[in-house]
Design a protein around this motif. Structure first.
Motif, PDB file in Angstrom:
ATOM      1  N   PHE A 105      27.923  -7.397  56.167  1.00  0.00           N
ATOM      2  CA  PHE A 105      29.418  -6.678  55.834  1.00  0.00           C
ATOM      3  C   PHE A 105      29.643  -5.378  56.433  1.00  0.00           C
ATOM      4  O   PHE A 105      30.278  -4.432  56.179  1.00  0.00           O
ATOM      5  N   ILE A 157      28.003 -10.245  45.968  1.00  0.00           N
ATOM      6  CA  ILE A 157      27.054  -9.964  46.857  1.00  0.00           C
ATOM      7  C   ILE A 157      25.503 -10.811  46.354  1.00  0.00           C
ATOM      8  O   ILE A 157      25.134 -11.336  47.031  1.00  0.00           O
ATOM      9  N   LYS A 171      34.783  -7.545  52.261  1.00  0.00           N
ATOM     10  CA  LYS A 171      33.513  -7.007  51.204  1.00  0.00           C
ATOM     11  C   LYS A 171      34.189  -6.371  49.996  1.00  0.00           C
ATOM     12  O   LYS A 171      33.732  -6.700  49.070  1.00  0.00           O
ATOM     13  N   ARG A 175      35.067  -5.269  56.623  1.00  0.00           N
ATOM     14  CA  ARG A 175      34.794  -4.284  55.140  1.00  0.00           C
ATOM     15  C   ARG A 175      35.790  -4.457  54.238  1.00  0.00           C
ATOM     16  O   ARG A 175      35.654  -4.568  53.113  1.00  0.00           O
ATOM     17  N   ALA A 210      32.351 -15.875  51.427  1.00  0.00           N
ATOM     18  CA  ALA A 210      33.073 -14.709  50.886  1.00  0.00           C
ATOM     19  C   ALA A 210      34.584 -15.054  50.517  1.00  0.00           C
ATOM     20  O   ALA A 210      35.096 -14.633  49.686  1.00  0.00           O
ATOM     21  N   ARG A 215      24.663  -7.178  52.221  1.00  0.00           N
ATOM     22  CA  ARG A 215      25.520  -5.896  52.761  1.00  0.00           C
ATOM     23  C   ARG A 215      25.461  -5.837  54.145  1.00  0.00           C
ATOM     24  O   ARG A 215      26.450  -5.141  54.507  1.00  0.00           O
TER      25      ARG A 215
END
Length: 84
Positions: free
Chosen positions: A40, A22, A14, A11, A75, A37
């Motif tokens: 994550f 995203i 993210k 998290r 990411a 999403r």
């Protein structure tokens, strides 16, 4: 790359993503934004798909086992590029 990460760490990654990441990741991997999403820790399976994460209870929100780390790796690259 290690396929285990704590839920809290996932998290945190993210939350550290630059704006628009995203959407960018979704386009690069031909996924919906909701599917990214969900990777994550989200749980919208109406608009997104399951993405091969498995949760085990434990400290720091539990342990997440990832079937594929490509999204996580991307990411981290995007976060790194933002901080350089």
């Amino acid at each position: 790359m290690e396929n285990r990460i704590t839920f809290n760490e996932l998290r945190k990654i993210k939350d550290a993503l630059p704006d628009g990441s995203i959407k960018k990741i979704a386009q690069e991997f031909d996924l919906t934004e909701e599917t990214v999403r969900n990777y994550f820790g989200g749980a919208n399976y109406t608009s997104g798909k399951a993405v091969g994460i498995h949760m085990e209870p434990g400290p720091n929100g539990g342990i997440v086992l990832l079937d594929d780390t490509k999204i996580l790796e991307r990411a981290r690259e995007l976060i790194h590029a933002e901080t350089v």
